[in-house]
Design a protein around this motif. Structure first.
Motif, PDB file in Angstrom:
ATOM      1  N   MET A 120       0.678  -1.205   0.019  1.00  0.00           N
ATOM      2  CA  MET A 120       0.016  -0.245  -0.159  1.00  0.00           C
ATOM      3  C   MET A 120       0.864   1.316  -0.081  1.00  0.00           C
ATOM      4  N   ALA A 121       1.936   1.262   0.661  1.00  0.00           N
ATOM      5  CA  ALA A 121       2.524   2.585   0.887  1.00  0.00           C
ATOM      6  C   ALA A 121       3.810   2.550  -0.559  1.00  0.00           C
ATOM      7  N   GLY A 122       4.059   1.605  -0.771  1.00  0.00           N
ATOM      8  CA  GLY A 122       4.683   1.620  -2.241  1.00  0.00           C
ATOM      9  C   GLY A 122       3.984   2.185  -3.543  1.00  0.00           C
ATOM     10  N   CYS A 123       2.800   1.521  -3.539  1.00  0.00           N
ATOM     11  CA  CYS A 123       1.917   1.959  -4.574  1.00  0.00           C
ATOM     12  C   CYS A 123       1.305   3.061  -4.381  1.00  0.00           C
ATOM     13  N   TYR A 154       7.958  -2.520  -4.577  1.00  0.00           N
ATOM     14  CA  TYR A 154       6.692  -2.335  -4.774  1.00  0.00           C
ATOM     15  C   TYR A 154       6.259  -1.098  -5.793  1.00  0.00           C
ATOM     16  N   GLY A 155       6.635   0.077  -5.356  1.00  0.00           N
ATOM     17  CA  GLY A 155       6.468   1.297  -6.154  1.00  0.00           C
ATOM     18  C   GLY A 155       7.192   1.657  -7.511  1.00  0.00           C
ATOM     19  N   VAL A 156       8.385   0.699  -7.507  1.00  0.00           N
ATOM     20  CA  VAL A 156       9.125   1.114  -8.474  1.00  0.00           C
ATOM     21  C   VAL A 156       8.719   0.030  -9.695  1.00  0.00           C
ATOM     22  N   LEU A 157       8.246  -1.283  -9.069  1.00  0.00           N
ATOM     23  CA  LEU A 157       7.638  -2.420 -10.225  1.00  0.00           C
ATOM     24  C   LEU A 157       6.330  -1.897 -10.813  1.00  0.00           C
ATOM     25  N   LYS A 158       5.560  -1.232 -10.216  1.00  0.00           N
ATOM     26  CA  LYS A 158       4.101  -0.600 -10.640  1.00  0.00           C
ATOM     27  C   LYS A 158       4.748   0.591 -11.717  1.00  0.00           C
ATOM     28  N   ALA A 159       5.611   1.477 -11.159  1.00  0.00           N
ATOM     29  CA  ALA A 159       6.060   2.568 -12.119  1.00  0.00           C
ATOM     30  C   ALA A 159       6.609   1.998 -13.620  1.00  0.00           C
ATOM     31  N   ARG A 160       7.332   0.864 -13.521  1.00  0.00           N
ATOM     32  CA  ARG A 160       7.908   0.376 -14.500  1.00  0.00           C
ATOM     33  C   ARG A 160       7.224  -0.455 -15.529  1.00  0.00           C
ATOM     34  N   THR A 161       6.045  -0.755 -14.887  1.00  0.00           N
ATOM     35  CA  THR A 161       4.922  -1.560 -15.749  1.00  0.00           C
ATOM     36  C   THR A 161       4.032  -0.380 -16.307  1.00  0.00           C
ATOM     37  N   CYS A 162       3.826   0.524 -15.866  1.00  0.00           N
ATOM     38  CA  CYS A 162       2.730   1.681 -16.379  1.00  0.00           C
ATOM     39  C   CYS A 162       3.253   2.646 -17.082  1.00  0.00           C
ATOM     40  N   SER A 163       4.432   3.197 -16.850  1.00  0.00           N
ATOM     41  CA  SER A 163       5.091   4.417 -17.460  1.00  0.00           C
ATOM     42  C   SER A 163       5.107   4.532 -18.753  1.00  0.00           C
ATOM     43  N   ILE A 223      10.447   7.271  -5.703  1.00  0.00           N
ATOM     44  CA  ILE A 223       9.625   6.456  -4.943  1.00  0.00           C
ATOM     45  C   ILE A 223      10.484   6.442  -3.543  1.00  0.00           C
ATOM     46  N   SER A 224      11.848   6.583  -3.329  1.00  0.00           N
ATOM     47  CA  SER A 224      12.245   6.568  -2.057  1.00  0.00           C
ATOM     48  C   SER A 224      12.180   8.052  -1.426  1.00  0.00           C
ATOM     49  N   ALA A 228       2.700   5.802  -3.016  1.00  0.00           N
ATOM     50  CA  ALA A 228       4.076   6.521  -3.366  1.00  0.00           C
ATOM     51  C   ALA A 228       4.088   6.813  -5.046  1.00  0.00           C
ATOM     52  N   TYR A 229       3.741   5.596  -5.677  1.00  0.00           N
ATOM     53  CA  TYR A 229       3.788   5.722  -7.257  1.00  0.00           C
ATOM     54  C   TYR A 229       2.610   6.497  -7.433  1.00  0.00           C
ATOM     55  N   SER A 230       1.576   6.461  -6.697  1.00  0.00           N
ATOM     56  CA  SER A 230       0.167   7.143  -7.390  1.00  0.00           C
ATOM     57  C   SER A 230       0.676   8.471  -7.393  1.00  0.00           C
ATOM     58  N   LYS A 231       1.311   9.107  -6.410  1.00  0.00           N
ATOM     59  CA  LYS A 231       1.521  10.633  -5.939  1.00  0.00           C
ATOM     60  C   LYS A 231       2.618  11.071  -7.318  1.00  0.00           C
ATOM     61  N   ILE A 232       3.421  10.306  -7.792  1.00  0.00           N
ATOM     62  CA  ILE A 232       4.380  10.632  -8.636  1.00  0.00           C
ATOM     63  C   ILE A 232       3.751  10.685 -10.059  1.00  0.00           C
ATOM     64  N   GLU A 233       2.729   9.480 -10.280  1.00  0.00           N
ATOM     65  CA  GLU A 233       1.870   9.174 -11.430  1.00  0.00           C
ATOM     66  C   GLU A 233       1.053  10.559 -11.710  1.00  0.00           C
ATOM     67  N   GLY A 234       0.651  11.230 -10.481  1.00  0.00           N
ATOM     68  CA  GLY A 234      -0.188  12.536 -10.710  1.00  0.00           C
ATOM     69  C   GLY A 234       0.578  13.598 -11.404  1.00  0.00           C
ATOM     70  N   PHE A 235       2.133  13.551 -11.212  1.00  0.00           N
ATOM     71  CA  PHE A 235       2.845  14.673 -12.106  1.00  0.00           C
ATOM     72  C   PHE A 235       2.813  14.452 -13.631  1.00  0.00           C
ATOM     73  N   ALA A 236       2.993  12.807 -13.810  1.00  0.00           N
ATOM     74  CA  ALA A 236       2.803  12.527 -15.243  1.00  0.00           C
ATOM     75  C   ALA A 236       1.637  12.632 -15.790  1.00  0.00           C
ATOM     76  N   PHE A 237       0.652  12.755 -15.232  1.00  0.00           N
ATOM     77  CA  PHE A 237      -0.809  13.173 -15.422  1.00  0.00           C
ATOM     78  C   PHE A 237      -1.137  14.700 -15.901  1.00  0.00           C
ATOM     79  N   LEU A 238      -0.164  15.505 -15.347  1.00  0.00           N
ATOM     80  CA  LEU A 238      -0.281  16.865 -15.715  1.00  0.00           C
ATOM     81  C   LEU A 238      -0.517  17.544 -17.082  1.00  0.00           C
ATOM     82  N   PRO A 239       0.247  16.866 -18.019  1.00  0.00           N
ATOM     83  CA  PRO A 239       0.144  17.406 -19.356  1.00  0.00           C
ATOM     84  C   PRO A 239      -1.182  17.047 -19.829  1.00  0.00           C
ATOM     85  N   ILE A 240      -1.429  15.748 -19.585  1.00  0.00           N
ATOM     86  CA  ILE A 240      -2.682  15.323 -19.905  1.00  0.00           C
ATOM     87  C   ILE A 240      -3.954  16.089 -19.543  1.00  0.00           C
ATOM     88  N   THR A 241      -4.076  16.374 -18.042  1.00  0.00           N
ATOM     89  CA  THR A 241      -5.225  17.032 -17.624  1.00  0.00           C
ATOM     90  C   THR A 241      -5.148  18.564 -18.322  1.00  0.00           C
TER      91      THR A 241
END
Length: 452
Positions: A273-276, A355-364, A343-344, A278-291
């Motif tokens: 939960m903590a790792g994923c 956990y956070g890195v695994l999700k990032a490198r799957t989705c990004s 993530i760190s 953390a990923y979701s917070k960083i994903e929010g930045f990646a989502f900025l150009p989209i929004t």
């Protein structure tokens, strides 16, 4: 209707007009994301992974409760943008004041609904017992500020619908500074719990509401707000809901599916939960150009369809879609490479970082498809075709996503399955919307064409 300073979307360079609108929006969203991230950074480093897991796990629940009403706001933005483009002062003012009146009612309802439903939904999500007290505490305090949250988004939406993305940027900067300062004082300084992080968000949002309302109430433009004009006009409510209800349902569908995803992440424990989270917070930045570009696209399409400029609409939509996809993919590549470092910043727990890195490198690397889905949806929504994105999301982001998880997670007991469900459904939805975009005549669907 008097001449407005915000008509640059309706004439001149298409690319320059969209970028002029999107850039302030990008920086505004950036500051908003920064103060959202500040909550997690300060909470994670000062209160520990348990508190970080509590704050992170409430994100999907917050969007579930707020997303429907944000969809109604998007519907209002389309109506306002089309009347603005058509230079219809009477209906422009009526739509704005009806929307604000509706927002007050929504804010009051949301406060009551969240206080009653949020704890039970957290239980249904499978939130671990050791995380539950902090999660309930955070969510209840957060939703005490529901009126500020709703009015904040409503005022921003009105400004953006008439082409003003600069003033929302200024107010978000002020709001962000206040939020971070209060986080540092209350959580890092005094050591208060997660409720203090929620309180910081509430205070900062009410400051933004005050600034926005002051701007709109003192403006001499045709879209200014006057208290005596606030009322619910039945015809405008219907027009807003025609666009807003499908968009709200779409948001709720996405949120429901994400609640299911979060419950599957919860299955793997507090560290996941903590790792994923953390990923979701960083994903929010990646989502900025989209929004940023999708908001620009919706406003551009709405205003120019209202003005009857269909050729300009098509060119602007193409530019906005491609720009959003390219920027999203560039950021995705950067995220893929720098994921361990990013993530760190949120947690020092080795397993949580993994956990956070695994999700990032799957989705990004698939962010371009996420951008495509939202961009096509923005075009269709601006044209009044909000039912199409809704059914697309229902099919792929809810039915297929949830079914896939319910079948595959028990079979594999692997978090890889949870991570891969996102690229899978992004691919399916973007292909479907692209086919609709090129085959269907969505240009002849202005919602105000029959009202003139």
């Amino acid at each position: 209707m008097e001449k407005s300073k915000n008509t640059y979307m309706l004439k001149g360079s298409i690319s320059r007009g969209i970028i002029r609108f999107a850039v302030p929006l990008f920086f505004g969203n950036l500051f908003q994301q920064l103060y959202n991230t500040a909550d997690s950074l300060i909470v994670g480093n000062k209160l520990g992974d348990g508190a970080l897991a509590a704050v992170s796990s409430t994100g999907t629940l917050i969007f579930l409760l707020v997303g429907f009403f944000q969809g109604v706001g998007l519907g209002a933005g389309v109506v306002i943008a089309q009347f603005f483009g058509a230079k219809d002062k009477k209906n422009l003012r009526s739509s704005i004041h009806t929307f604000l009146s509706l927002s007050v009612i929504i804010g009051a309802f949301l406060t009551l609904a969240a206080s009653l439903l949020a704890p039970q939904i957290l239980v249904w999500m499978g939130t671990p017992a050791d995380v539950m007290p902090d999660a309930v505490e955070y969510i209840r305090v957060y939703f005490l500020g529901s009126l500020g949250l709703v009015l904040y988004n409503s005022c921003m939406g009105i400004m953006q619908a008439v082409g003003d993305s600069k003033h929302p940027l200024y107010y978000l900067i002020v709001s962000s500074v206040i939020n971070v300062a209060l986080d540092l004082i209350l959580v890092a300084g005094f050591g208060f719990g997660v409720w203090a992080a929620a309180l910081a968000t509430i205070v900062s949002q009410f400051v933004s509401v005050f600034l926005c309302m002051h701007k709109l109430m003192t403006s001499k433009e045709d879209y200014s707000i006057r208290v005596k004009e606030l009322k619910l006009e039945g015809r405008m409510v219907k027009m807003i809901l025609r666009i807003g209800l499908p968009t709200g349902v779409q948001n709720s569908i996405i949120a429901f599916a994400n609640v299911v995803v979060q419950s599957n992440i919860n299955y793997f424990g507090k560290t996941a939960m903590a790792g994923c989270g953390a990923y979701s917070k960083i994903e929010g930045f990646a989502f900025l150009p989209i929004t940023s570009f999708t908001a620009a696209i919706t406003t551009f399409v709405g205003q120019n369809l209202g003005a009857g400029q269909k050729a300009r609409v098509k060119k602007g939509a193409t530019f906005g879609i491609l720009s959003s996809m390219v920027l999203a993919e560039i950021i995705g590549l950067i995220f893929f490479i720098s994921a361990p470092l990013l993530i760190s910043a949120f947690t020092q727990e080795k397993d949580a970082i993994e956990y956070g890195v695994l999700k990032a490198r799957t989705c990004s690397l698939f962010y371009c498809l996420l951008a495509a889905t939202h961009s096509f949806s923005a075009v269709l929504r601006g044209a009044g075709k909000s039912m199409v994105p809704m059914f697309t999301m229902l099919a792929f982001w809810c039915v297929i996503r949830v079914s896939f998880l319910w079948i595959m997670v028990p079979l594999t007991e692997s978090i890889d399955v949870v991570n891969w469900v996102y690229p899978l459904t992004w691919t399916l939805s973007s292909i479907t919307l692209f086919i609709y975009y090129i085959l269907v005549d969505w240009l002849n669907s202005s919602i105000i064409s029959k009202k003139r």
